[in-house]
Design a protein around this motif. Structure first.
Motif, PDB file in Angstrom:
ATOM      1  N   ARG A  26       0.837  -1.202   0.000  1.00 29.06           N
ATOM      2  CA  ARG A  26       0.000   0.000   0.000  1.00 29.06           C
ATOM      3  C   ARG A  26       0.873   1.253   0.000  1.00 29.06           C
ATOM      4  O   ARG A  26       0.537   2.245  -0.648  1.00 29.06           O
ATOM      5  CB  ARG A  26      -0.938  -0.019   1.202  1.00 29.06           C
ATOM      6  CG  ARG A  26      -2.018   1.064   1.142  1.00 29.06           C
ATOM      7  CD  ARG A  26      -3.083   0.831   2.190  1.00 29.06           C
ATOM      8  NE  ARG A  26      -4.122   1.845   2.165  1.00 29.06           N
ATOM      9  CZ  ARG A  26      -5.195   1.821   1.374  1.00 29.06           C
ATOM     10  NH1 ARG A  26      -5.361   0.835   0.512  1.00 29.06           N
ATOM     11  NH2 ARG A  26      -6.098   2.787   1.425  1.00 29.06           N
ATOM     12  N   LEU A  27       1.981   1.210   0.709  1.00 29.98           N
ATOM     13  CA  LEU A  27       2.878   2.366   0.730  1.00 29.98           C
ATOM     14  C   LEU A  27       3.438   2.664  -0.650  1.00 29.98           C
ATOM     15  O   LEU A  27       3.493   3.823  -1.075  1.00 29.98           O
ATOM     16  CB  LEU A  27       4.018   2.130   1.729  1.00 29.98           C
ATOM     17  CG  LEU A  27       3.707   2.378   3.199  1.00 29.98           C
ATOM     18  CD1 LEU A  27       4.880   1.946   4.077  1.00 29.98           C
ATOM     19  CD2 LEU A  27       3.401   3.859   3.429  1.00 29.98           C
ATOM     20  N   LYS A  30       0.799   4.387  -2.557  1.00 37.58           N
ATOM     21  CA  LYS A  30       0.344   5.686  -2.054  1.00 37.58           C
ATOM     22  C   LYS A  30       1.406   6.770  -2.130  1.00 37.58           C
ATOM     23  O   LYS A  30       1.094   7.949  -2.342  1.00 37.58           O
ATOM     24  CB  LYS A  30      -0.101   5.535  -0.594  1.00 37.58           C
ATOM     25  CG  LYS A  30      -1.388   4.754  -0.400  1.00 37.58           C
ATOM     26  CD  LYS A  30      -2.591   5.667  -0.561  1.00 37.58           C
ATOM     27  CE  LYS A  30      -3.884   4.982  -0.190  1.00 37.58           C
ATOM     28  NZ  LYS A  30      -5.045   5.884  -0.248  1.00 37.58           N
ATOM     29  N   LYS A 338      -3.486  -1.834   6.156  1.00 34.72           N
ATOM     30  CA  LYS A 338      -4.065  -0.754   5.345  1.00 34.72           C
ATOM     31  C   LYS A 338      -4.077   0.558   6.123  1.00 34.72           C
ATOM     32  O   LYS A 338      -3.629   1.600   5.618  1.00 34.72           O
ATOM     33  CB  LYS A 338      -5.489  -1.133   4.926  1.00 34.72           C
ATOM     34  CG  LYS A 338      -6.206  -0.061   4.133  1.00 34.72           C
ATOM     35  CD  LYS A 338      -7.616  -0.513   3.758  1.00 34.72           C
ATOM     36  CE  LYS A 338      -8.355   0.588   3.005  1.00 34.72           C
ATOM     37  NZ  LYS A 338      -9.745   0.153   2.640  1.00 34.72           N
ATOM     38  N   VAL A 339      -4.572   0.520   7.364  1.00 37.52           N
ATOM     39  CA  VAL A 339      -4.624   1.732   8.179  1.00 37.52           C
ATOM     40  C   VAL A 339      -3.218   2.201   8.518  1.00 37.52           C
ATOM     41  O   VAL A 339      -2.914   3.403   8.506  1.00 37.52           O
ATOM     42  CB  VAL A 339      -5.438   1.479   9.462  1.00 37.52           C
ATOM     43  CG1 VAL A 339      -5.413   2.696  10.385  1.00 37.52           C
ATOM     44  CG2 VAL A 339      -6.875   1.107   9.106  1.00 37.52           C
ATOM     45  N   ALA A 341      -0.408   1.825   6.783  1.00 37.40           N
ATOM     46  CA  ALA A 341       0.211   2.482   5.632  1.00 37.40           C
ATOM     47  C   ALA A 341      -0.363   3.876   5.422  1.00 37.40           C
ATOM     48  O   ALA A 341       0.380   4.843   5.154  1.00 37.40           O
ATOM     49  CB  ALA A 341       0.013   1.628   4.384  1.00 37.40           C
ATOM     50  N   ASP A 342      -1.672   4.012   5.565  1.00 35.28           N
ATOM     51  CA  ASP A 342      -2.292   5.336   5.411  1.00 35.28           C
ATOM     52  C   ASP A 342      -1.794   6.299   6.480  1.00 35.28           C
ATOM     53  O   ASP A 342      -1.561   7.490   6.202  1.00 35.28           O
ATOM     54  CB  ASP A 342      -3.812   5.210   5.498  1.00 35.28           C
ATOM     55  CG  ASP A 342      -4.406   4.495   4.289  1.00 35.28           C
ATOM     56  OD1 ASP A 342      -3.684   4.326   3.285  1.00 35.28           O
ATOM     57  OD2 ASP A 342      -5.591   4.094   4.355  1.00 35.28           O
ATOM     58  N   ASN A 343      -1.605   5.797   7.706  1.00 32.61           N
ATOM     59  CA  ASN A 343      -1.111   6.651   8.782  1.00 32.61           C
ATOM     60  C   ASN A 343       0.349   7.043   8.582  1.00 32.61           C
ATOM     61  O   ASN A 343       0.757   8.151   8.935  1.00 32.61           O
ATOM     62  CB  ASN A 343      -1.286   5.961  10.133  1.00 32.61           C
ATOM     63  CG  ASN A 343      -2.723   6.016  10.628  1.00 32.61           C
ATOM     64  OD1 ASN A 343      -3.552   6.724  10.057  1.00 32.61           O
ATOM     65  ND2 ASN A 343      -3.026   5.280  11.679  1.00 32.61           N
ATOM     66  N   VAL A 345       1.800   7.463   5.635  1.00 31.77           N
ATOM     67  CA  VAL A 345       1.753   8.503   4.605  1.00 31.77           C
ATOM     68  C   VAL A 345       1.277   9.822   5.203  1.00 31.77           C
ATOM     69  O   VAL A 345       1.840  10.902   4.924  1.00 31.77           O
ATOM     70  CB  VAL A 345       0.831   8.068   3.444  1.00 31.77           C
ATOM     71  CG1 VAL A 345       0.633   9.219   2.458  1.00 31.77           C
ATOM     72  CG2 VAL A 345       1.406   6.861   2.729  1.00 31.77           C
ATOM     73  N   ALA A 346       0.249   9.754   6.048  1.00 29.15           N
ATOM     74  CA  ALA A 346      -0.266  10.976   6.682  1.00 29.15           C
ATOM     75  C   ALA A 346       0.809  11.625   7.548  1.00 29.15           C
ATOM     76  O   ALA A 346       0.977  12.853   7.529  1.00 29.15           O
ATOM     77  CB  ALA A 346      -1.500  10.640   7.523  1.00 29.15           C
ATOM     78  N   VAL A 353      -3.350  11.337  11.892  1.00 27.66           N
ATOM     79  CA  VAL A 353      -3.524   9.898  11.700  1.00 27.66           C
ATOM     80  C   VAL A 353      -4.886   9.487  12.255  1.00 27.66           C
ATOM     81  O   VAL A 353      -5.523  10.238  13.002  1.00 27.66           O
ATOM     82  CB  VAL A 353      -2.398   9.105  12.399  1.00 27.66           C
ATOM     83  CG1 VAL A 353      -1.054   9.423  11.761  1.00 27.66           C
ATOM     84  CG2 VAL A 353      -2.359   9.424  13.897  1.00 27.66           C
ATOM     85  N   ARG A 354      -5.340   8.286  11.883  1.00 28.49           N
ATOM     86  CA  ARG A 354      -6.660   7.830  12.330  1.00 28.49           C
ATOM     87  C   ARG A 354      -6.549   6.514  13.086  1.00 28.49           C
ATOM     88  O   ARG A 354      -5.547   5.802  12.991  1.00 28.49           O
ATOM     89  CB  ARG A 354      -7.617   7.678  11.159  1.00 28.49           C
ATOM     90  CG  ARG A 354      -7.220   6.617  10.131  1.00 28.49           C
ATOM     91  CD  ARG A 354      -8.138   6.689   8.914  1.00 28.49           C
ATOM     92  NE  ARG A 354      -7.767   5.756   7.860  1.00 28.49           N
ATOM     93  CZ  ARG A 354      -8.309   4.558   7.695  1.00 28.49           C
ATOM     94  NH1 ARG A 354      -9.253   4.131   8.542  1.00 28.49           N
ATOM     95  NH2 ARG A 354      -7.940   3.769   6.704  1.00 28.49           N
TER      96      ARG A 354
END
Length: 440
Positions: A26-27, A30, A338-339, A341-343, A345-346, A353-354
């Protein structure tokens, strides 16, 4: 946050299992080109899809098809085939050892800790010498070859004691891994005996499942566990609940209830423990040795370090009881990735982050060919429909279309053609015959 001389920030991922590999994929999708470098550290150059190991062991799937080459999957990452041996989160460094024993130190701006787990062992006399695990493709293929070799031995020997020992198979631990491994190998041995070993009958074999708890497969409800137990017993498998192994020295198995017998095959699937790497770090750990994480998957006290998978104690925000953590399942690891990788990137982009939140969907397990149990969002399924759900689910979650197609082809070809039944013991000692000849 600091960056390399080229202006790129450095992301290091330890482990390429479910959490690490899916996070890296995912990274690389993204991140913008040149935004950050991603280094993946794992002692193997491939990711093993463990739920299909029983299929590989039983000959239903080609072993190469249950592993995914990291350099093919992670073409925009640097894949380092090495073992991480220590983490210094204060200095933001990771010490790794490559194949020739050379030690290197990697610096990072963001670290992802996902080395997974290792087989949990107990101080049982003889375990080190006699036991074999079931977490790698190498172990799965070794067991396939070993079980078939025992059938060859039993069909050839005139010694009744040696024959009984060869045809006795013991599995210690009745979680998913133990039950699925037993179910797959027992079904394969039954097929082989019926088709190719006229002097070996299924009644000659002894399959024993030993479990310390009072039920098997704690991952599913009581009714499905009871169904699975009945199915195994109807196939002639001894399911010994509330029982432990006291000793297995020289293949002589002694149970805590006094039962004693010899076995040439002892498979140890009695749970897992967090990877020992975490003990060689300055990260906060819980009572089980897992990295203590926040709901954002950041390790407590170290916002630049993220954890996921079996080695991370992540709060379960969907649970009713306070202090609950996410179970160490592949389902959670993939969704955490998934979360995570998104964090990452954020964080690299200075954004908030979430939290990770996932409602457990359920579980599926195979008990052998055409039989299984499944529990999906509270709906319980058993028998052939559950077995079919097991295959469909794992086919859908297998990475890459390439691997999906190869596995589907393997399963499809098994319908009109019988599986190949042959033991290739030389795979484990390929130079033995050559060395013997060279020493003459």
């Amino acid at each position: 946050m600091t960056a390399t001389a080229e202006g790129r920030q450095r992301v290091v991922i330890i482990g390429a299992g479910y959490a690490g590999m899916y996070a890296a994929r995912r990274l690389q999708a993204k991140l913008r080109r040149g935004e950050a470098s991603v280094t993946v550290v794992d002692p193997r150059p491939y990711m093993t899809y463990q739920p299909l190991l029983p299929d590989a062991a039983a000959g239903s799937v080609e072993p190469r098809h249950v592993v995914a080459p990291l350099r093919q999957l992670l073409s925009r990452c640097r894949v380092l085939t090495a073992t991480a041996t220590a983490i210094d989160a204060t200095r933001r460094t990771v010490r790794v050892t490559v194949g020739d024993g050379h030690v290197e130190e990697l610096s990072y701006d963001v670290l992802v800790v996902a080395p997974g787990s290792v087989t949990r062992t107990l101080p049982v006399p003889g375990l080190r010498e006699q036991g074999v695990g079931f977490t790698t493709v190498e172990e799965a293929i070794y067991l396939r070859n070993h079980v078939l070799a025992q059938l060859d031995l039993a069909a050839s020997t005139l010694d009744p004691a040696l024959r009984r020992r060869a045809l006795t198979f013991v599995f210690v631990g009745a979680g998913y891994a133990g039950v699925e491994a037993l179910g797959g190998l027992e079904e394969m041995a039954r097929f082989a005996a019926r088709r190719f070993y006229g002097s070996v009958d299924m009644s000659d074999m002894r399959w024993v499942l030993v479990e310390a708890m009072d039920r098997i497969m704690p991952e599913v409800g009581d009714s499905l566990a009871a169904y699975a137990t009945r199915e195994l017993r109807e196939r002639g498998i001894e399911v010994r609940l509330g029982t432990t192994v006291s000793s297995m020295e020289d293949g002589s198995v002694v149970l805590d209830d006094g039962t004693h017998f010899d076995a040439a095959t002892i498979v140890w699937t009695a749970g897992v423990s967090p990877h020992p790497l975490l003990a060689s770090s300055d990260l906060p750990l819980d009572e089980r040795g897992r990295a203590q994480c926040e709901a954002t998957l950041q390790v407590e006290g170290f916002p630049r370090v993220f954890g996921a998978g079996d080695c991370a104690a992540v709060p379960d925000l969907t649970a009713d009881e306070p202090g609950a953590v996410c179970p160490p399942t592949a389902q959670h690891a993939v969704r955490q990735a998934k979360v995570l990788a998104d964090n990452v990137v954020a964080q690299l982009r200075g954004r908030p982050v979430r939290n990770f939140r996932h409602v457990y969907a359920g579980a599926v397990a195979a008990l052998g060919l055409h039989d299984g149990v499944a529990e999906i969002y509270g709906v319980r399924v058993r028998g052939f429909p559950a077995w079919l759900l097991h295959r469909l689910y794992h086919l859908s979650t297998m990475p890459t279309v390439n691997r999906k197609a190869r596995i589907l082809a393997d399963w499809s070809l098994a319908v009109p053609f019988p599986r190949e039944i042959v033991a290739l013991g030389e795979l484990h000692e390929p130079r033995e015959e050559f060395v013997d000849v060279a020493h003459r």
